[in-house]
Design an enzyme around this catalytic site. Structure first.
Site, PDB file in Angstrom:
ATOM      1  N   ASP A   1      17.741 -26.633 -18.648  1.00 55.71           N
ATOM      2  CA  ASP A   1      18.392 -25.576 -19.423  1.00 55.71           C
ATOM      3  C   ASP A   1      17.459 -24.392 -19.618  1.00 55.71           C
ATOM      4  O   ASP A   1      16.365 -24.526 -20.166  1.00 55.71           O
ATOM      5  CB  ASP A   1      18.832 -26.111 -20.794  1.00 55.71           C
ATOM      6  CG  ASP A   1      19.868 -27.221 -20.666  1.00 55.71           C
ATOM      7  OD1 ASP A   1      20.859 -27.007 -19.962  1.00 55.71           O
ATOM      8  OD2 ASP A   1      19.664 -28.290 -21.268  1.00 55.71           O
TER       9      ASP A   1
ATOM     10  N   ASP B   1      12.086 -28.138 -16.074  1.00 55.06           N
ATOM     11  CA  ASP B   1      13.094 -28.272 -17.112  1.00 55.06           C
ATOM     12  C   ASP B   1      14.396 -27.717 -16.540  1.00 55.06           C
ATOM     13  O   ASP B   1      14.396 -26.958 -15.564  1.00 55.06           O
ATOM     14  CB  ASP B   1      12.660 -27.480 -18.350  1.00 55.06           C
ATOM     15  CG  ASP B   1      13.733 -27.453 -19.420  1.00 55.06           C
ATOM     16  OD1 ASP B   1      14.235 -28.529 -19.787  1.00 55.06           O
ATOM     17  OD2 ASP B   1      14.087 -26.346 -19.861  1.00 55.06           O
TER      18      ASP B   1
END
Length: 252
Positions: free
Chosen positions: A22, A20
């Site tokens: 963020d 991922d």
């Protein structure tokens, strides 16, 4: 002579890694949360008796999700029934899409004024994985993910990037559906069962589990028992406070 770090055994048990963006690679989760607060508080101001949007709301309802899905989830949790509207709605408070657009406007403004940092431990891990010839991809619901990785000088490290723009083009459902991660694994040429997901959001951890990934690593930046427990409940096989914890080192 000190040896260079290497991936821990748990990472060597898989053949590819999907990260991922963020909160895992870039320190952008706080900027996203602030932008959501600006958008939601403007909406909540028109509904009597509503408390302001807070950090717990961000983690429970919007973190890791596509903008429209996050807006819809939070508004539903507060019992606010807005028309869905259309993707082209301008920023505002009258439709779900308008609230989502207001959030994106606020986040884009922050990108111009406040540079987004990266997490050093994750960057170290990326370089070690590259040296070990373990392919890895970035996957994010945010349409800004590729821009952020390029600005940080990290984009060329990745074999593949599936960001919010790609998700929209391919009509991929958002997390906790695993489609974003499984598309990233497909581009790496490695089945999900032989791949790992590294994710900090509850919805993303759940997506990794639903997608049948061989290893789901939860990242708890709060480094609290409560945060770790929540990630495990949603499907994390193990929880670390930073992806750099997945490195080991030794000496000759």
């Amino acid at each position: 002579m000190a040896r260079a770090p290497s991936p821990a055994a748990v990472l060597l048990s898989v053949h590819a890694v999907v990260f991922d963006t963020d909160g895992v690679i870039t320190d952008s989760a706080r900027a996203h949360a602030a932008a959501w607060k600006e958008a939601f508080d403007a909406c909540l101001a028109g509904h009597e008796g509503q408390r302001p949007f807070d950090e717990d709301d961000y983690r429970r309802h919007v973190d890791g999700k596509a903008r429209k899905d996050g807006a819809a989830a939070f508004l539903a949790a507060r019992g606010i029934d807005l028309p869905e509207g259309d993707p082209g709605d301008p920023p505002g408070t009258g439709t779900v899409w308008a609230v989502a657009a207001r959030k994106d406007q606020a986040f884009t403004r922050r990108l111009r004024t406040d540079p987004i940092a990266v997490w050093p431990g994750t960057v170290r891990l990326l370089h070690v994985l590259r040296d070990a010839r373990v392919p890895f991809a970035a996957a994010s619901a945010s349409r800004h993910a590729t821009e952020l990785l390029a600005g940080a000088g990290l984009l060329d490290l990745f074999t593949a990037v599936v960001d919010g723009n790609e998700a929209r083009r391919l009509e991929l459902p958002g997390k906790p559906d695993p489609a974003l991660f499984t598309e990233a694994a497909r581009r790496l040429g490695v089945p999900p069962g032989d791949s790992a997901v590294v994710e900090d959001a509850l919805a993303g951890v759940e997506a990794g589990r639903r997608g049948g990934f061989g290893l789901v690593v939860g990242v708890d930046r709060t480094d609290t028992p409560e945060g770790a427990a929540a990630l495990r409940r949603h499907g994390a096989d193990l929880v670390v406070s930073d992806p750099g914890d997945l490195l080991i080192s030794g000496a000759n």
